[in-house]
Enzyme design. Sequence first.
Site, PDB file in Angstrom:
ATOM      1  N   SER A  43      29.195  52.954  56.765  1.00 54.76           N
ATOM      2  CA  SER A  43      30.023  51.796  57.095  1.00 54.76           C
ATOM      3  C   SER A  43      29.397  50.436  56.842  1.00 54.76           C
ATOM      4  CB  SER A  43      30.457  51.887  58.563  1.00 54.76           C
ATOM      5  OG  SER A  43      31.297  52.994  58.760  1.00 54.76           O
TER       6      SER A  43
ATOM      7  N   LYS B 297      30.901  42.163  64.050  1.00 54.51           N
ATOM      8  CA  LYS B 297      31.855  43.268  63.991  1.00 54.51           C
ATOM      9  C   LYS B 297      32.458  43.504  65.371  1.00 54.51           C
ATOM     10  CE  LYS B 297      32.208  48.118  62.498  1.00 54.51           C
ATOM     11  NZ  LYS B 297      31.480  49.255  61.892  1.00 54.51           N
TER      12      LYS B 297
ATOM     13  N   SER C 256      33.551  51.196  57.956  1.00 58.08           N
ATOM     14  CA  SER C 256      34.396  50.598  58.968  1.00 58.08           C
ATOM     15  C   SER C 256      34.135  49.094  59.154  1.00 58.08           C
ATOM     16  CB  SER C 256      34.152  51.312  60.307  1.00 58.08           C
ATOM     17  OG  SER C 256      32.785  51.189  60.711  1.00 58.08           O
TER      18      SER C 256
END
Length: 414
Positions: free
Chosen positions: A155, A62, A131
Amino acid sequence: MLSLLDLCARIDDGRLTPEGAVRLVRAAIAAREPEVGALVCVDPAPVVAAAGPLAGIAVGIKDIIDTADLPTRMGSAIYESWHPRADAPVVARLKSLGAAPLAKTTTTPFAFLDPTATRNPHHPGHTPGGSSAGSAAAVAAGMLPLALGTQTGGSVIRPAAFCGVVGVKPSFRLLPTVGVKCYSWALDTLGLFAAGVADAAHALALLADRPAIGRTHDGSAPRIGIVRQEFCAAPDPEAEAALGRAAAAAERAGAVVHDLALPARFGEAYAAHGTIQDYEARQALAWEYAAHRDALPPRLRAALDAAQGIETAAYDAARRTAHHARRSLKDVFSEDGPDVLLTYAAPGAAPAGLDQTGDSRFNRLWTLMGVPCVTLPVERTPAGLPVGVQVIARFGDDGRALAAAGLIERALRG
């Protein structure tokens, strides 16, 4: 989807080399990435280890997690040219295990609510969640066998549910968040995405250096408490149906299943999550807010504007509320209580449109409690969108959460 354990087995018995495994991933990326848009960048010449328990396993990172070989852009033009000099410890650990951190995956800006351009692999008109949008979508699209994400509200668990993969939010601080862009130091938790429960358990066991986490076939029949979180707005019918189907599968597999209502204290803790998150975000992103407020996306900018008015006394009260709820959770998981909880992973299937990331209301409490959570795909809507459930265990009992999720996964397949 690409199974991490399958790739490892093929490498171990000589049917595939580590370099060949990375080539498979590159081919999958070439085929699916133009449609999905899950990746920020791909390493053109990654180091592929010849040995190690994860040799040949390409991993998505990420894009709020520092990588020495790839830029870390936080989903924001503010960090467009930012290139860390060091790997975050979790990335260093991956490399020590032989894995190849091949790609940075998309994140909403600073891991908040303003969406990415990533599309749901099962329906390009629907959100993949956030996210950790790119990590969930890349695994679901079969582009990567393993990807890292983070969770402050929902997330990891929510995008895993929306994309139909297994997502794990481990116990708080089981994995180090050093080298990860902070939003809330009391809540931010590193997690991961994989094709199946055994894949996720194997990866987490290696990352945390705790072999017991990987033993998802312990032979026991767990006691499962069904939690509906009555202090939240009701879920969509498909989420309720998925919860019922997962509970029935667990019973077929020998689990003892019963409904469980949480005491009012947990509703109070749920309400306190936002105060803690926003007060800490105000400080964690103080430089970005002061120096680049106009460059922040609208949802984040508005949230930080509002957070300037949170008084320290309110934050301290919210922390006390969370602390009392964590202590009360020990009573829920008492000697005579459930081994794990089973609840919704999201309010329903992924919403239509790419202008939002979905609702985290069924995730926030459990992030605040710091307990391990596992998303398990259960079924599909008529439109082909996945719907999942969430398995939760007591703090530090990550292996039990994964074992129960594995039992339900096998029962659903049977």
